[in-house]
Design an enzyme around this catalytic site. Structure first.
Site, PDB file in Angstrom:
ATOM      1  N   CYS A  23       0.839  -1.206   0.000  1.00  0.00           N
ATOM      2  CA  CYS A  23       0.000   0.000   0.000  1.00  0.00           C
ATOM      3  C   CYS A  23       0.876   1.260   0.000  1.00  0.00           C
ATOM      4  CB  CYS A  23      -0.924   0.009   1.215  1.00  0.00           C
ATOM      5  SG  CYS A  23      -2.032   1.434   1.217  1.00  0.00           S
TER       6      CYS A  23
ATOM      7  N   CYS B  84       0.875   0.658  10.219  1.00  0.00           N
ATOM      8  CA  CYS B  84       0.404  -0.437   9.360  1.00  0.00           C
ATOM      9  C   CYS B  84       1.520  -1.271   8.727  1.00  0.00           C
ATOM     10  CB  CYS B  84      -0.502   0.132   8.272  1.00  0.00           C
ATOM     11  SG  CYS B  84      -1.294  -1.169   7.312  1.00  0.00           S
TER      12      CYS B  84
ATOM     13  N   CYS C 219     -16.193  -9.200   6.785  1.00  0.00           N
ATOM     14  CA  CYS C 219     -15.545  -7.925   6.464  1.00  0.00           C
ATOM     15  C   CYS C 219     -14.332  -8.192   5.578  1.00  0.00           C
ATOM     16  CB  CYS C 219     -15.069  -7.234   7.732  1.00  0.00           C
ATOM     17  SG  CYS C 219     -16.372  -7.023   8.939  1.00  0.00           S
TER      18      CYS C 219
ATOM     19  N   ARG D 117     -17.159  -1.868  18.394  1.00  0.00           N
ATOM     20  CA  ARG D 117     -16.417  -3.126  18.185  1.00  0.00           C
ATOM     21  C   ARG D 117     -15.059  -3.088  18.851  1.00  0.00           C
ATOM     22  NH1 ARG D 117     -16.424  -3.879  12.632  1.00  0.00           N
ATOM     23  NH2 ARG D 117     -18.558  -4.473  12.994  1.00  0.00           N
TER      24      ARG D 117
ATOM     25  N   CYS E 133     -19.211  -6.193   4.794  1.00  0.00           N
ATOM     26  CA  CYS E 133     -18.501  -4.952   5.099  1.00  0.00           C
ATOM     27  C   CYS E 133     -17.237  -4.956   4.246  1.00  0.00           C
ATOM     28  CB  CYS E 133     -18.143  -4.900   6.584  1.00  0.00           C
ATOM     29  SG  CYS E 133     -17.263  -3.387   7.044  1.00  0.00           S
TER      30      CYS E 133
ATOM     31  N   CYS F  94     -18.982   2.450   8.941  1.00  0.00           N
ATOM     32  CA  CYS F  94     -18.231   1.851  10.051  1.00  0.00           C
ATOM     33  C   CYS F  94     -16.979   2.706  10.180  1.00  0.00           C
ATOM     34  CB  CYS F  94     -17.883   0.403   9.706  1.00  0.00           C
ATOM     35  SG  CYS F  94     -16.689  -0.362  10.822  1.00  0.00           S
TER      36      CYS F  94
ATOM     37  N   CYS G 278       0.639   5.130   6.637  1.00  0.00           N
ATOM     38  CA  CYS G 278       0.076   5.027   7.995  1.00  0.00           C
ATOM     39  C   CYS G 278       1.115   4.394   8.938  1.00  0.00           C
ATOM     40  CB  CYS G 278      -1.202   4.205   7.971  1.00  0.00           C
ATOM     41  SG  CYS G 278      -2.306   4.699   6.639  1.00  0.00           S
TER      42      CYS G 278
END
Ligand code: SAM
Ligand code: DTB
Ligand code: SF4
Length: 337
Positions: free
Chosen positions: A59, A66, A103, A272, A134, A194, A63
């Protein structure tokens, strides 16, 4: 004692009100959170969700937490988008183990239009199995959000992660406002939002206040609010920071407080208890459930990191007398007092 605004006050929370909640004596905070929770949710039930990484690693976003960012040195091998059939097989297995929501996560800054036909097939296939769907695919254009809505996607996960002020310390390749823009496109397309974030990234209490404030003052509260505890991954900026300064690890009680404040400020949302359970004691998880968390990810893997596993979860739920949630209906049917 500071009083919380009633549920019907919706998204009018101020930062001061949220800071006052965080400051409450722990037992008072828990009492309020549990009272709100019982008013709006089937309090003996926990929603079980399964997570699948449909496209891992590589990616271009940076971030700091991550493992899947090309800026991290986590040793993770990047993969292509999974085959639709393989995704549906995994979904069928999840259904067999009692999961109600499937998800699917992709390590993208945003999906390419050429990816959309396969994504649509995944959504349609999982829905046909009778599970809620999701997806979390990064930023969406208006057209992509509409395509997902037509396919029948139930929820789109897009986290704001932290306070607006702290955002630039964690991610530099996109802005907080871009996050809000995608959340708005998702809402306008009629897909349930979400959105949540991560606690334990070295942020201050004021950032946790700002984080919850940003969620609780959205035009509509997100249907689901995932609260993750940072999973420190070696080779990521934040994972390495935590390894060097172990004292920066979030205090368990402060984590539970964050869950409780999310519950009180967003009474109808599913809260969650997401990443970080593998290294969390049973007692801390039990406090999170008392504070109003009513959803978890099951299985022994999240996207790339470990999770508690079905046996440990079954044992914990049994010990606590909690049952898997059959449907979200009780919450939807129950209007604010
Ligand atoms: N690329 C998409 C995006 O960023 O929206 C979807 C995938 S991303 C992995 C989903 C969320 O997982 C992130 O927004 C973050 O809140 C959470 N997350 C990622 N790595 C984490 C970690 N090491 N610990 C805790 N939460 C994490
Ligand atoms: C969310 O807030 N947590 C989940 C889900 N949304 C997609 C992801 C947690 C990922 C934890 C790190 C990993 O396994 O790579
Ligand atoms: Fe990419 Fe999402 Fe990981 Fe950020 S959190 S690096 S956008 S996969």
């Amino acid at each position: 004692m500071a009083s919380y605004a009633p549920a019907s006050s919706g998204n009018g929370w101020t930062r001061d009100q949220i800071a006052e909640l965080f400051d409450l004596p722990f037992n008072d905070l828990m009492w309020q959170a549990q009272s709100v929770h019982r008013r709006h949710h089937a309090h003996g039930e926990i929603q079980l969700c399964t997570l699948l990484s449909i496209k891992t690693g590589g990616c271009v976003e940076d971030c700091g937490y991550c493992s899947q960012s090309t800026s991290a040195d986590s040793g993770l091998k990047a993969t292509k988008l999974m085959d639709v059939r393989a995704v549906l097989q995994a979904a069928a297995q999840a259904k067999d183990t009692g999961s109600k929501r499937f998800c699917m996560g992709a390590a993208w800054r945003n999906p390419k239009d050429r990816d959309m036909p396969a994504i649509v097939e995944m959504v349609e296939g999982v829905r046909q199995m009778g599970m809620e769907t999701c997806m979390t695919l990064g930023m969406l254009s208006r057209k992509q959000a509409q395509t997902l809505a037509i396919a029948g996607l139930d929820y789109y996960n897009h986290n704001i992660d932290t306070s607006p002020e702290n955002y630039g310390n964690i991610i530099t390749t996109r802005t907080f406002q871009e996050r809000l823009d995608t959340i708005e496109e998702v809402r306008r397309a009629g897909i349930n939002v979400c959105s949540g974030g991560i606690v334990g990234m070295g942020e201050a209490r004021t950032d946790r206040v700002g984080f919850i404030h940003a969620l609780a003052t959205l035009p509509e509260h997100p249907g689901s609010v995932p609260i993750n505890a940072l999973v420190p991954v070696k080779g990521t900026v934040l994972g390495d920071m935590l390894a060097d300064t172990p004292l920066a690890k979030i205090d368990d009680i402060e984590f539970v407080r964050t869950i409780a404040v999310a519950r009180i400020t967003m009474p109808m949302s599913m809260v969650r208890l997401s990443a970080g359970r593998e290294s969390m004691s049973e007692a801390t998880q039990a406090l999170c459930f008392m504070a109003g968390a009513n959803s978890i990810f099951t299985g022994d893997k999240l996207l790339t990191t470990g999770n508690s596993g079905d046996d440990a979860d079954a044992a914990l739920l049994a010990k606590l007398g909690l049952k898997p949630m059959v449907s979200e209906e009780p919450m939807r049917a129950c209007k604010p007092a």
